[in-house]
Design an enzyme around this catalytic site. Structure first.
Site, mmCIF file in Angstrom:
data_model
loop_
_atom_site.group_PDB
_atom_site.id
_atom_site.type_symbol
_atom_site.label_atom_id
_atom_site.label_comp_id
_atom_site.label_asym_id
_atom_site.label_seq_id
_atom_site.Cartn_x
_atom_site.Cartn_y
_atom_site.Cartn_z
ATOM 1 N N GLY A 128 41.341 32.673 -26.863
ATOM 2 C CA GLY A 128 40.270 33.037 -27.841
ATOM 3 C C GLY A 128 38.835 32.972 -27.177
ATOM 4 O O GLY A 128 38.825 33.205 -25.903
ATOM 5 N N SER A 129 37.816 32.661 -28.001
ATOM 6 C CA SER A 129 36.548 32.734 -27.643
ATOM 7 C C SER A 129 36.246 31.607 -26.766
ATOM 8 O O SER A 129 35.115 31.708 -26.005
ATOM 9 C CB SER A 129 35.664 32.657 -28.864
ATOM 10 O OG SER A 129 35.620 33.837 -29.538
ATOM 11 N N THR A 130 37.117 30.455 -26.653
ATOM 12 C CA THR A 130 37.002 29.436 -25.580
ATOM 13 C C THR A 130 36.893 30.169 -24.168
ATOM 14 O O THR A 130 36.248 29.405 -23.416
ATOM 15 C CB THR A 130 37.794 28.126 -25.706
ATOM 16 O OG1 THR A 130 39.139 28.760 -25.561
ATOM 17 C CG2 THR A 130 37.772 27.644 -27.146
#
Length: 485
Positions: free
Chosen positions: A215-217
Site C-alpha cells: 500500500g502507501s508505505t
C-alpha cells in the site's frame, strides 16, 4: 586325517575372510545406506541422548532440554514459546525442525565439527560434543512490545537496527507454543493437526514468510526513485498531478482518500498520502528507474536469509504504464514482507545505505567459546545520501503533523509513513493497515531502530482501518522499547 584337518582349517579361514569382508562392506561401503535407513534408530536415539544447546536472547536462554528418562531422552522446552516462536521455530522428535532450530541444528545438536577440537576422534568413537548455543540479535523489550501490541490481532512486526542490520524484533500473530510439538506422544500429533487446520495459521511466520501489498508505505520507494532520477527537485514545488488521475491508456480514474491532492507538492502529497501524485510520479520516473530503485532496496532478491529463508518481495518488471501507476502506490502485483519494509525504512534512516539484515550475533560452544560470529555485513547504497536526507524530512513531517501522529515519541525524532493496502477480488478484502518508521533519540548520533508493522484486523470496521490508527501505536511502543536505556 591330517588332510581333513587342513581342509577344515582352510574352510574356517575362508569363513573368517568372508566375515571380515562382509564386516568391511557393512561398516565402510554400506555405512551411509544403513545410517540413512529409516529402520535404524541409533542415530535418532543418539540425537536425543544429550541436551540440546540453547537459543539465547540478551544472555537469557529462551530454550532448554527436559530429561524424560525415555529412549528419546531429552525433549525440547521453550521459555515464552509463543513470544519467540517466529525466531526459534520448533525442534520436534516427530516433525523435525524449523527456523533457527533448523538453520543452526548442527550447532545446537552437537554435530557441527567446529564444536570439537578433535573431530577425527569423535568420528572414530562416534561420540559428539555438547550442543552449542545460538546468540540472537533480538532486543527482548522490543520483542515483547511488538507481541503485546499485536495481541488479539493477526499481523506482524519487524524491527531492525539501521546502522548494522541487526534484527531487534520479529513477531508474528497469532502465534503458538513450540513446546507442544517437542515430544513424540499422541498429544503431539493432535496439536500438529490442530495447528495445521486452524484458519488463522498460527505457524505461519508472517514477518518473513508472508508477503502483502504494501500500500502507501511503498510511496517511500516511489518518492526515492523520483528524487534520485531528478523528476522531483523541489519538495515544495507543484507536481502537476490531476485529481482524479486517469490511468494511462485506460478510462479508469484513480482517486484519493481526502481533498487537497490536485497539483500537490511532494511534501504535502507524502504527508497526506495522495494516490494520484504518486501514481503519476511512478509513470514519470518510468519502469526502468522504478525497478532499479525497488531492487536496490531489496525487492526481487530471491536469496535473502537471516539465516533461515525469507520470502521474496516483488516489484513486477513487465508492467504497462497503467500497471506501473498502481504498482507505484503499492498495489497491483507489488508484494512485500514486513522485514522488507523495515529494510526500506532502515536504509532511509541510515543515509541511503542498506545493511543486510541478520538474526544471529554468534554461535558458541557449550562453554561460551565463540565458534562463528556475524562479522561485517554487506552494504549497498540504495539511494543517494541527499535523497535519504530529504526522505527523512518527509517522514518526520508525517509523524509531526500528518497521518502518523500516533507514532510520536517525546524526546525523539520519529519518521514514518502510513499505509492502507487494498486486496482481494475487486479490493473486497478487509484492508491491511501498515506503518513503517524509524526513530532517533535526541541524544543519539544516529537513528537506533527502523520498524515495519502490518495488521490484519478483520473485526474492525472498514472505515476505521488505517495505518496511523492501528499500526502506528504498535510501532511507537517498539521504538520506545529500543530507545529506552
Amino acid at each position: 586325517m591330517t588332510r581333513h584337518i587342513r581342509q577344515a582349517a582352510v574352510f574356517c579361514a575362508l569363513l573368517l575372510v568372508a566375515l571380515l569382508v562382509n564386516a568391511t562392506r557393512v561398516q565402510v561401503v554400506r555405512s551411509e545406506a544403513y545410517d540413512d535407513n529409516p529402520a535404524n534408530r541409533r542415530a535418532v536415539i543418539a540425537r536425543y541422548g544429550q541436551p540440546r544447546g540453547d537459543i539465547v536472547v540478551e544472555d537469557v536462554p529462551v530454550t532448554g532440554s527436559r530429561d524424560t528418562r525415555e529412549q528419546l531422552r531429552y525433549e525440547r522446552t521453550y521459555l515464552n514459546g509463543p513470544l519467540y516462536a517466529p525466531v526459534t521455530g520448533f525442534a520436534s522428535q516427530v516433525y523435525g525442525t524449523t527456523f533457527l532450530e533448523h538453520a543452526h541444528d548442527g550447532v545446537l545438536s552437537g554435530t557441527d565439527p567446529r564444536l570439537s577440537p578433535l573431530p577425527l576422534w569423535n568420528d572414530v568413537t562416534r561420540s559428539r560434543p555438547a550442543g552449542g548455543h545460538v546468540v540472537t540479535t533480538l532486543n527482548p523489550r522490543a520483542q515483547r512490545a511488538a507481541y503485546e501490541g499485536l495481541a488479539g490481532r493477526k499481523g506482524a512486526v519487524a524491527a531492525v537496527e539501521p546502522s548494522t542490520g541487526r534484527i531487534l524484533a520479529l513477531v508474528s500473530a497469532p502465534s503458538y507454543d513450540p513446546a507442544a510439538l517437542s515430544g513424540n506422544g499422541p498429544g503431539v500429533e493432535r496439536e500438529w493437526a490442530r495447528l495445521n487446520s486452524d484458519p488463522d495459521r498460527p505457524m505461519l511466520n508472517r514477518a518473513v514468510r508472508q508477503t502483502y501489498p504494501p500500500g502507501s508505505t511503498f510511496k517511500v520507494v516511489t518518492a526515492a526513485a523520483a528524487l534520485d532520477a531528478g523528476v522531483i527537485r523541489d519538495l515544495d514545488a507543484p507536481t502537476g498531478s490531476p485529481a482524479p488521475y486517469r490511468l494511462p491508456g485506460t478510462t479508469t480514474l484513480l482517486t484519493n482518500g481526502g481533498e487537497g491532492c490536485e497539483d500537490a507538492p511532494l511534501r504535502e502529497a507524502f504527508m497526506w498520502s495522495c494516490n494520484t501524485v504518486f501514481a503519476k510520479l511512478g509513470v514519470d520516473v518510468g519502469l526502468t528507474d522504478m525497478t532499479g530503485t525497488a531492487e536496490a532496496f531489496g525487492f526481487n532478491a530471491a536469496d535473502v536469509r537471516i539465516p533461515f529463508a525469507v520470502a521474496q518481495s516483488t516489484f513486477d518488471t513487465s508492467l504497462d504504464r497503467a500497471q506501473l501507476a498502481l504498482s507505484s502506490i503499492g498495489q497491483y502485483n507489488t508484494r512485500a514482507t514486513p522485514l522488507q519494509m523495515a529494510m526500506v525504512s532502515a536504509a532511509i534512516a541510515n543515509g541511503g545505505q542498506l545493511r543486510t539484515p541478520y538474526l544471529v550475533e554468534r554461535t558458541t560452544r557449550s562453554g561460551g567459546v565463540t565458534v562463528a560470529s556475524a562479522g561485517s555485513r554487506s552494504v549497498r547504497q540504495a539511494v543517494r545520501s541527499s535523497t535519504a536526507r530529504r526522505l527523512r524530512e518527509l517522514m518526520a513531517d508525517v509523524v509531526r503533523e500528518g497521518t502518523g501522529k500516533n507514532a510520536a515519541i517525546p524526546g525523539a525524532t520519529v519518521g514514518g509513513k502510513t499505509g492502507t493496502a487494498q486486496h482481494g477480488i475487486g479490493n473486497a478484502g478487509t484492508p491491511y493497515a501498515w506503518f513503517v518508521s524509524w526513530a532517533q533519540g535526541d541524544r543519539d548520533m544516529e537513528p537506533k531502530v527502523a520498524v515495519a508493522v502490518v495488521v490484519e484486523d478483520s473485526a474492525a470496521k472498514r472505515r476505521d482501518i488505517t495505518g496511523g490508527g492501528l499500526a502506528a501505536p504498535i510501532a511507537r511502543s517498539v521504538m520506545e522499547a529500543v530507545l529506552t536505556p
